[in-house]
Enzyme design. Sequence first.
Site, short mmCIF file in Angstrom:
data_model
loop_
_atom_site.label_atom_id
_atom_site.label_comp_id
_atom_site.label_asym_id
_atom_site.label_seq_id
_atom_site.Cartn_x
_atom_site.Cartn_y
_atom_site.Cartn_z
N GLU A 125 0.83 -1.21 0.00
CA GLU A 125 0.00 0.00 0.00
C GLU A 125 0.87 1.26 0.00
O GLU A 125 0.50 2.26 -0.62
CB GLU A 125 -0.94 -0.02 1.20
CG GLU A 125 -2.07 -1.04 1.03
CD GLU A 125 -2.97 -1.14 2.24
OE1 GLU A 125 -4.20 -1.05 2.08
OE2 GLU A 125 -2.44 -1.34 3.35
N GLU A 145 -4.17 -9.70 2.76
CA GLU A 145 -4.92 -9.67 4.02
C GLU A 145 -6.04 -10.70 4.08
O GLU A 145 -6.35 -11.24 5.15
CB GLU A 145 -5.50 -8.26 4.24
CG GLU A 145 -4.49 -7.20 4.61
CD GLU A 145 -3.83 -6.54 3.41
OE1 GLU A 145 -3.15 -5.51 3.59
OE2 GLU A 145 -3.98 -7.07 2.28
#
Length: 256
Positions: A125, A145
Amino acid sequence: MTSSTALDPATVREAIEVDLDHRGVLTITLARPDAANSRDQAMRRELAEVYTAAATDDAVRVVVLTGKGDRHFCAGMDLKEAGQPETPVERRERLRGARDIEQLACLPRPTIAAINGYALGGGFEMALACDMRVMATDAKVGLTEVRHGLMPGGGGTQRLPRLIGSARAAELLYLGKVLDGPAAEQLGLVNASVPTADLHDRVSTLAGALAEQSPKALRAIKESLLASAELPLSAGIEKELDGLLFLIQEQQAAKD
């Protein structure tokens, strides 16, 4: 080159290293190699301090973000730290208070992620929040995730589809896929995939070329690019024109 303590390489830090060279290229190195350069609270705090300083220091022309060592760019959140007991309120405050990725995305300087190794979860990210990404061929990127019953929380679900489209982003997010350099380049996730031995030189050349451009023009272009994700086309075109007119006025004023 700079009077900012936050940008001084001699400043004692726990989790990052910084170097500002003669070209105005600020290299920020995530420096927790024994913990896979994972993001802990100290790293988030130190990154936020450096981004705040870099945003207003005219000595900084380009920002490069990379990881220490040859194995990890950043493996995401520090799972050991995240596993410590905390109340729901404390967890919410910790996660919402970690806005360094948004600071990186909004920096008024060109930013480059030099992905030298694994960049997973929050690590990827951070790379997605940069303007450009150059990746070693044997490095790995992914938002994994979902494999842990979670989802991205640092802008992954928002920036990924803007880069590669919603269908491809959904596939990567739903399956938690991990990609090497050539696969990431093919999807348009990175600007280039290069051999590990060439990564530093490739990024340095790119950063140097950017540092030679007009800082005011680069800032205006970046503001317009960022706005393109939020504004309707007609409003974005007006903002672009405003930026051009501002630059023309600046050039004219310099001549007078």
